[in-house]
Write an enzyme that holds these catalytic residues in place. Structure first.
Site, short mmCIF file in Angstrom:
data_model
loop_
_atom_site.label_atom_id
_atom_site.label_comp_id
_atom_site.label_asym_id
_atom_site.label_seq_id
_atom_site.Cartn_x
_atom_site.Cartn_y
_atom_site.Cartn_z
CG HIS A 560 -1.60 1.21 1.68
ND1 HIS A 560 -3.05 0.53 1.11
CD2 HIS A 560 -1.50 2.71 2.22
CE1 HIS A 560 -4.13 2.45 1.38
NE2 HIS A 560 -2.65 2.86 1.80
CD GLU A 561 1.51 3.85 3.94
OE1 GLU A 561 1.56 4.27 2.91
OE2 GLU A 561 0.76 3.09 5.03
CG HIS A 564 0.01 6.98 -0.59
ND1 HIS A 564 -0.57 7.12 -1.51
CD2 HIS A 564 -0.35 5.80 0.44
CE1 HIS A 564 -2.12 6.79 -0.72
NE2 HIS A 564 -1.66 6.11 0.78
CD GLU A 590 -4.97 6.91 1.30
OE1 GLU A 590 -3.90 5.26 0.11
OE2 GLU A 590 -5.04 7.54 1.65
CB ILE A 693 -10.77 12.80 11.17
CG1 ILE A 693 -11.91 12.51 12.71
CG2 ILE A 693 -11.26 11.73 10.84
CD1 ILE A 693 -12.74 12.66 12.80
CB ALA A 695 -4.09 13.85 14.89
N GLY A 697 -5.12 14.27 7.94
CA GLY A 697 -5.80 15.95 7.17
C GLY A 697 -7.11 15.15 6.52
#
Length: 778
Positions: A560-561, A564, A590, A693, A695, A697
């Site tokens: 997943h990372e 990105h 995402e 939500i 701390a 984005g």
């Protein structure tokens, strides 16, 4: 979000003085820890690595191309001596000197940076013209420099937290926010961008440049550029306070997670825990001062860090232990001096007030102003997915109760929250004959990374090579890589920090920007500065002489990372404001990450990484078949979980009145009634740890995971349509994915990018099919 991909993603970081890179090998290695210096290549190998770099720093952002003004020269000369001792003040480096930054550097470094940037902003405003060279390029240099230096400090706070670093950041953060507001509310810059949009040359601009202009105008409005006097002052106070509150929220979660430690000396109390978990618990005990702790004889220390917490919830036969650990996790940061309850309320009040000052009804509308979706479309999607998931989730619970009863468990008549994960794991083992712990030896981190890089080569035509020693790192566990194209030329670099370090590193997994690709910041005839990223995970660290043996979920997280990172690194967009993940709407960002997770179930890919770390044996095909069969195990339950998070996020930022009589927990319980088959505990305080939500984005944006999952599932279905066993078709489709989704960045709207790849607009059907929530077509 990762995760929690705190994703989190518009930051940029730095470090590594160019002069350091030219030091002799002896001097260079002498000042590094043994674990790092042992990885420094030989002089000959280092020459090869350096040959792959641009001939000079890709970060000459500190030296404007134009002749600097006397004020700039004076500001620079006044700190030349200080720069020698403060890596945050160094003007020229190839990679960030993460190994040299100390908390004592933060106050003088950031303050000096802001002073210089203030001077450059004033110069820009005086001579601003509605042209690319006189407006956008100097603005990019200013914003990039702030993002790089602040991003470096912010990154170190996330991976190398300390009381001194916190104090330093807390002290200079108001100055940083003040400058950001000053920049965002610059009327000369705002008017110049509007003039470009209204000019006769507008139609001749590229799509990317049009997107930049429109985004800058919108961001300026959302930053309060149109506000006057008292309203602007109030808006700025709100922004400062929100920055403090979100920072405090994050710190409380980290501290509450670290605070819980359970020392166990009787092995019977942890019956069922696998060898890897016992080894980790003993290793943690050693780090806490129990020098003679062993996996076999203890003592063992259980924490709320993910590898420890998940192991207890999945495998501990001791129901009392499961309850204690579950309650501790569920109530993190909800009491005493670390209580986030009031912080959440204050954040919601300030966000609502900010929205109204800007002319919106609620904060969700502010959030949607820069996203693909609208509030109505989000609610429509969430309800469609909820309805499709509910009956499946009800059946999941019934199956669990029947299995526990058939197993003769006294818990069967009273299954509750701390039982669900444990019995789900037993049911999965029974139904599919898969033992997750037994699979760990097949997923050693080095082999997983080799397979991941091989996949990137097949799909996108790039190679990933180790480059340890080329760039300084913040911890000896961190790896550094170079990404090269088919002609063997470097196109990007990235860091990888894989392991959990609960004493200093926040939880979750994320990718972030160090440098973005940029034409403006290129030098010496090069077309663009190359992008650099970092990937951070919190997976099981090596225990003893064993490598990191990963769970399948940890494998998915790494994929997943890396998705990105690929979007950031493989961009072909040279306009820095929309290169890579920059300028991509949050609810589309995402797509590449969730797309990459699908390949964990692709036979050739999985079998290429699943090699026993001792014998080299490939994972048996029958076990692969079982993994695929188990892919949608409890899919309805997991879908509802994400819908609960997204729904409570939307309600708190749309209809909830933070000044009213209902509490945030009342809202969560109301949402849970329609998104959770088993009612939450009265003391459920998961919101106090909901960093995404409060701390990160994802405020009024957690739905983005589901929104982008629709896009990613549909994108992967293009490979299914082409034929997953057809190597040539996969490669052709992969190149098309690279040339659209990965290459275009924020230079086109996400919908245009998707249609360019897929040939049509997205459909939710592939997602429901992939999750087993719709029948597979015959």
């Amino acid at each position: 979000m990762a995760h929690a991909r705190p994703r989190r993603r518009q930051h940029i970081q730095v470090l590594v003085v160019a002069a350091m890179l030219l030091l002799s090998s002896a001097l260079f290695t002498a000042r590094l820890p043994l674990a790092v210096s042992a990885r420094i290549p030989s002089p000959a190998a280092r020459l090869l690595l350096f040959a792959g770099l641009p001939p000079s720093s890709p970060l000459r952002a500190f030296c404007p191309r134009a002749r600097p003004s006397p004020a700039t020269c004076a500001a620079f000369s006044s700190t030349t001596m200080a720069a020698a001792d403060n890596p945050l003040l160094v003007a020229d480096f190839d990679f960030p000197p993460f190994d040299r930054v100390d908390p004592s550097h933060v106050r003088p470094g950031i303050r000096d940076l802001l002073t210089r940037l203030e001077g450059e902003l004033e110069e820009l405003e005086k001579g601003v013209e509605p042209s690319w060279g006189k407006l956008v390029e100097p603005l990019e240099r200013i914003t990039d420099r702030l993002e790089v230096i602040w991003g470096m400090v912010d990154h170190l706070k996330a991976v190398k937290d300390s009381a001194d670093l916190r104090a330093a950041v807390e002290e200079v953060q108001p100055d940083k926010v003040k400058f950001q507001l000053r920049l965002g509310q610059s009327k000369p810059i705002y008017e110049a961008f509007k003039a470009i949009r209204d000019s006769a040359d507008w139609d001749s601009l590229s799509d990317a440049r049009k997107r930049i202009v429109e985004a800058q105008i919108k961001e300026a409005v959302l930053s309060g550029v149109a506000l006057e006097d008292d309203q602007r002052e109030k808006f700025n106070q709100i922004e400062q306070e929100l920055e403090k509150l979100t920072q405090k929220f994050s710190e409380n979660v980290l501290d509450a997670t670290k605070k819980f430690e359970k020392l166990i000396t009787d092995k019977k109390e942890i019956d069922g825990l696998p060898a890897t978990a016992l080894g980790l618990a003993a290793q943690t005990a050693v780090s806490k001062g129990h020098e003679n702790a062993t996996a076999e004889n203890g003592p063992w220390v259980i924490t709320l860090d993910a590898p420890s917490y998940i192991a207890v919830m999945q495998h501990a036969q001791n129901r009392t232990l499961r309850e204690e650990v579950y309650r501790a996790y569920l109530t993190r940061a909800s009491s005493g001096e670390l209580d986030n309850t009031n912080i959440i309320t204050q954040i919601l009040k300030l966000r609502l007030e900010k929205a109204k000052i800007l002319g919106y009804k609620n904060y969700a509308e502010v959030s949607m102003a820069q996203k693909m979706a609208t509030v109505d479309r989000v609610q429509e999607l969430l309800e469609k997915l909820r309805a499709a998931s509910w009956d499946h989730a009800v059946k999941d619970m019934e199956d669990l109760k029947i299995f526990a009863k058939d197993s003769g468990s006294p818990e069967a008549t009273d299954l509750t929250h701390w039982d669900l994960t444990f019995w789900s794991e037993r049911l999965r083992e029974s139904k599919y004959d898969i033992n997750e712990e037994a699979l760990r030896p097949y997923f050693a981190l080095p082999k997983v990374m080799d397979g991941l890089f091989a996949l990137a080569n097949k799909l996108f035509g790039v190679s990933v090579e180790p480059a340890d020693g080329l760039a300084p790192v913040w911890h000896s566990d961190v790896k550094f890589y170079c990404v090269k194209d088919s002609s063997n030329s470097p196109v990007a670099y990235f860091y990888f920090d894989p392991y959990s370090r609960p004493s200093e590193k926040r939880g979750g997994a994320w990718m972030n920007v160090v440098f973005s690709r940029s034409r403006v910041l290129a030098r010496n005839g090069l077309p663009a500065r190359l992008p650099v990223a970092h990937m951070v995970c919190n997976q099981t660290p090596p225990v003893g002489d064993k490598p990191s043996l990963m769970t399948f979920r940890e494998v998915e997280t790494v994929f997943h990372e890396f998705g990105h990172a690929l979007q950031h690194m493989l961009t072909k967009q040279d306009e820095g404001f929309v290169a890579g993940i920059r300028g991509v709407e949050w609810d589309a960002v995402e797509l590449p990450s969730q797309f990459m997770e699908n390949w964990c179930y692709h036979k050739d890919t999985l079998l290429s990484i699943a090699k026993h770390y001792e014998t080299g044996e490939t994972l048996p095909e029958e076990i692969y078949a079982k993994l695929v069969a188990a892919k949608n195990f409890r899919a309805g339950t997991f879908s509802l979980r994400q819908i609960r998070f997204a729904s409570v996020d939307m309600e708190l930022h749309t209809t909830y009145d933070p000044y009213g009589s209902l509490s945030i927990y009342d809202v969560d319980r109301r949402v849970a009634e329609r998104t959770q088959v088993l009612s939450p505990l009265p003391e459920d305080r998961f919101l106090c740890g909901f960093s995404h939500i409060f701390a990160g984005g994802y405020a009024a944006g957690y739905y983005s995971y589901k929104w982008a999952e629709v896009l990613s599932a549909d994108a992967f279905s293009a490979f299914e349509d082409a034929g997953l066993d057809n190597e040539k078709a996969i490669e052709e489709t992969g190149r098309r994915f690279r040339d659209t989704v990965l290459a275009l960045g924020g230079g086109k709207s996400p919908l245009e990018v998707f249609v360019s790849f897929r040939g049509r607009e997205p459909s939710p059907e592939p997602l429901l099919r992939h999750n087993g929530l719709l029948p597979v077509a015959a």
